[in-house]
Design a protein around this motif. Structure first.
Motif, mmCIF file in Angstrom:
data_model
loop_
_atom_site.group_PDB
_atom_site.id
_atom_site.type_symbol
_atom_site.label_atom_id
_atom_site.label_comp_id
_atom_site.label_asym_id
_atom_site.label_seq_id
_atom_site.Cartn_x
_atom_site.Cartn_y
_atom_site.Cartn_z
ATOM 1 N N THR A 38 43.493 49.399 40.644
ATOM 2 C CA THR A 38 43.613 47.704 41.210
ATOM 3 C C THR A 38 42.730 46.590 41.378
ATOM 4 N N PRO A 39 43.109 45.157 40.362
ATOM 5 C CA PRO A 39 41.466 44.641 40.790
ATOM 6 C C PRO A 39 41.718 43.333 41.675
ATOM 7 N N VAL A 40 40.082 43.378 41.744
ATOM 8 C CA VAL A 40 40.502 42.708 42.598
ATOM 9 C C VAL A 40 39.477 41.103 42.547
ATOM 10 N N VAL A 41 40.418 40.213 42.603
ATOM 11 C CA VAL A 41 40.019 39.208 41.351
ATOM 12 C C VAL A 41 38.930 38.094 42.556
ATOM 13 N N VAL A 42 38.386 37.471 42.133
ATOM 14 C CA VAL A 42 37.507 36.583 42.698
ATOM 15 C C VAL A 42 37.123 35.250 41.007
ATOM 16 N N ASP A 43 36.852 33.832 42.053
ATOM 17 C CA ASP A 43 37.026 32.275 40.813
ATOM 18 C C ASP A 43 35.767 32.550 40.736
ATOM 19 N N ILE A 44 34.785 32.775 39.344
ATOM 20 C CA ILE A 44 33.853 33.063 39.416
ATOM 21 C C ILE A 44 33.088 31.848 38.118
ATOM 22 N N SER A 86 39.341 34.485 35.032
ATOM 23 C CA SER A 86 39.050 33.846 33.810
ATOM 24 C C SER A 86 39.853 34.668 33.148
ATOM 25 N N ALA A 87 40.616 36.306 33.710
ATOM 26 C CA ALA A 87 40.918 37.158 32.870
ATOM 27 C C ALA A 87 42.011 38.349 33.336
ATOM 28 N N PRO A 88 43.127 36.984 33.189
ATOM 29 C CA PRO A 88 44.446 37.306 33.986
ATOM 30 C C PRO A 88 45.177 38.747 32.995
ATOM 31 N N ARG A 89 45.145 38.666 31.846
ATOM 32 C CA ARG A 89 46.184 39.720 30.653
ATOM 33 C C ARG A 89 45.066 40.814 30.618
ATOM 34 N N PHE A 112 44.792 46.472 33.404
ATOM 35 C CA PHE A 112 43.547 47.204 34.116
ATOM 36 C C PHE A 112 44.638 47.769 35.027
ATOM 37 N N VAL A 113 46.060 47.180 35.862
ATOM 38 C CA VAL A 113 47.431 47.513 36.210
ATOM 39 C C VAL A 113 47.944 48.447 35.503
ATOM 40 N N GLY A 171 37.703 39.844 30.667
ATOM 41 C CA GLY A 171 38.182 41.353 31.288
ATOM 42 C C GLY A 171 36.656 42.143 30.307
ATOM 43 N N ALA A 172 36.313 41.928 30.182
ATOM 44 C CA ALA A 172 35.093 42.995 30.147
ATOM 45 C C ALA A 172 34.122 42.919 30.492
ATOM 46 N N HIS A 173 34.410 42.662 32.344
ATOM 47 C CA HIS A 173 33.465 42.702 32.996
ATOM 48 C C HIS A 173 34.328 43.204 34.459
ATOM 49 N N VAL A 174 33.720 44.282 34.478
ATOM 50 C CA VAL A 174 34.097 44.889 36.032
ATOM 51 C C VAL A 174 33.342 45.261 37.259
ATOM 52 N N VAL A 175 33.277 45.403 38.602
ATOM 53 C CA VAL A 175 32.237 46.256 39.097
ATOM 54 C C VAL A 175 33.051 47.273 39.678
ATOM 55 N N LEU A 176 32.653 48.118 39.985
ATOM 56 C CA LEU A 176 33.282 49.411 40.685
ATOM 57 C C LEU A 176 33.378 49.411 41.682
ATOM 58 N N LEU A 177 33.888 48.968 43.020
ATOM 59 C CA LEU A 177 33.554 49.244 44.299
ATOM 60 C C LEU A 177 33.858 50.278 44.799
#
Length: 251
Positions: free
Chosen positions: A226-232, A212-215, A220-221, A196-202
């Motif tokens: 608005t989270p844009v979630v990808v599996d990495i 892997s960081a649903p909580r 953030f919501v 959850g510490a890792h975000v890219v500002l779109l």
């Protein structure tokens, strides 16, 4: 126009360096699919991608963020803290130069990884630790003379941005057990999961982040994003995160 540099995964991805976590098997075919999903998410958010030529001999080449730091019209080309990764930089430098950036290289004895650099307006935090040294930070300060470059310690994770990134309002976010000095940042908010510490500002509202960081996504919501979630998952096995997989260029 918002642009991002990307680089496709090497067939040798599973041989990538691991420093702070135990090595796990990496499914390279799945990683390639996940990479395409990441790129698709950028495109869906209105970003144009520019592909850096692949370096198949470099297992970690997909983590293109580590090759440079862009600020204004300057691209400071990194000199990787790991010798094995230095071959990743030349093609990345040529690609960003072709996008109109003035290229300034980090030279010996300096080392600098782009993943150690967190930009907040004119303030640039640089993690000093296993991959980036004091000489590299001083060269970055000289190259970006209009910025306020602030070294911060990194001992618990691979890169500074393995521990912290920032929200659009300038709040630095991090998983506190892995942040060496939360007090180094003017505004800090803890998140409940490491990823959850890792975000890219779109943009000012949308945050690209890992599945892997649903909580953290719920947090953030609640803050109006608005989270844009990808599996990495396969890249996380190599200490990678969403920031590592692109270099965001603006304008």
């Amino acid at each position: 126009m918002q642009r991002a540099l990307i680089r496709r995964p090497s067939p040798r991805l599973a041989e990538g360096l691991v420093t702070h976590i135990e090595r796990q098997p990496v499914d390279v075919e799945l990683a390639v699919r996940q990479w395409h999903g990441y790129v698709d998410a950028l495109h869906a958010a209105g970003w144009t991608t520019v592909e850096v030529p692949p370096v198949d001999e470099c297992p970690d080449g997909v983590f293109v963020e580590d090759t440079m730091v862009v600020y204004g019209d300057v691209a400071v080309i990194a000199r990787a803290g790991a010798d094995e990764r230095r071959a990743e930089a030349p093609a990345a430098a040529e690609t960003v130069a072709a996008q109109g950036y003035r290229v300034v290289p980090i030279t010996a004895p300096g080392t600098l990884d782009g993943g150690d650099v967190l930009k907040l307006g004119s303030t640039i935090y640089v993690g000093q630790g296993g991959r980036t040294n004091a000489a590299g930070i001083e060269q970055l300060r000289a190259a970006l003379s209009t910025a306020d470059v602030r070294p911060v310690p990194v001992r618990k994770v691979l890169h500074l941005k393995s521990a912290v990134t920032a929200l659009p309002d300038g709040t630095v976010i991090g998983y506190e057990p892995l942040v060496d000095d939360p007090g180094a940042f003017e505004r800090f908010r803890a998140v409940p999961e490491e990823a959850g510490a890792h975000v890219v500002l779109l943009d000012d509202e949308r945050l690209l982040m890992a599945a892997s960081a649903p909580r953290s996504a719920e947090l953030f919501v609640s803050l109006g994003y608005t989270p844009v979630v990808v599996d990495i998952s396969e890249f996380e096995k190599l200490e990678g995160c969403v920031t590592c997989l692109s270099v965001r260029l603006r304008g």
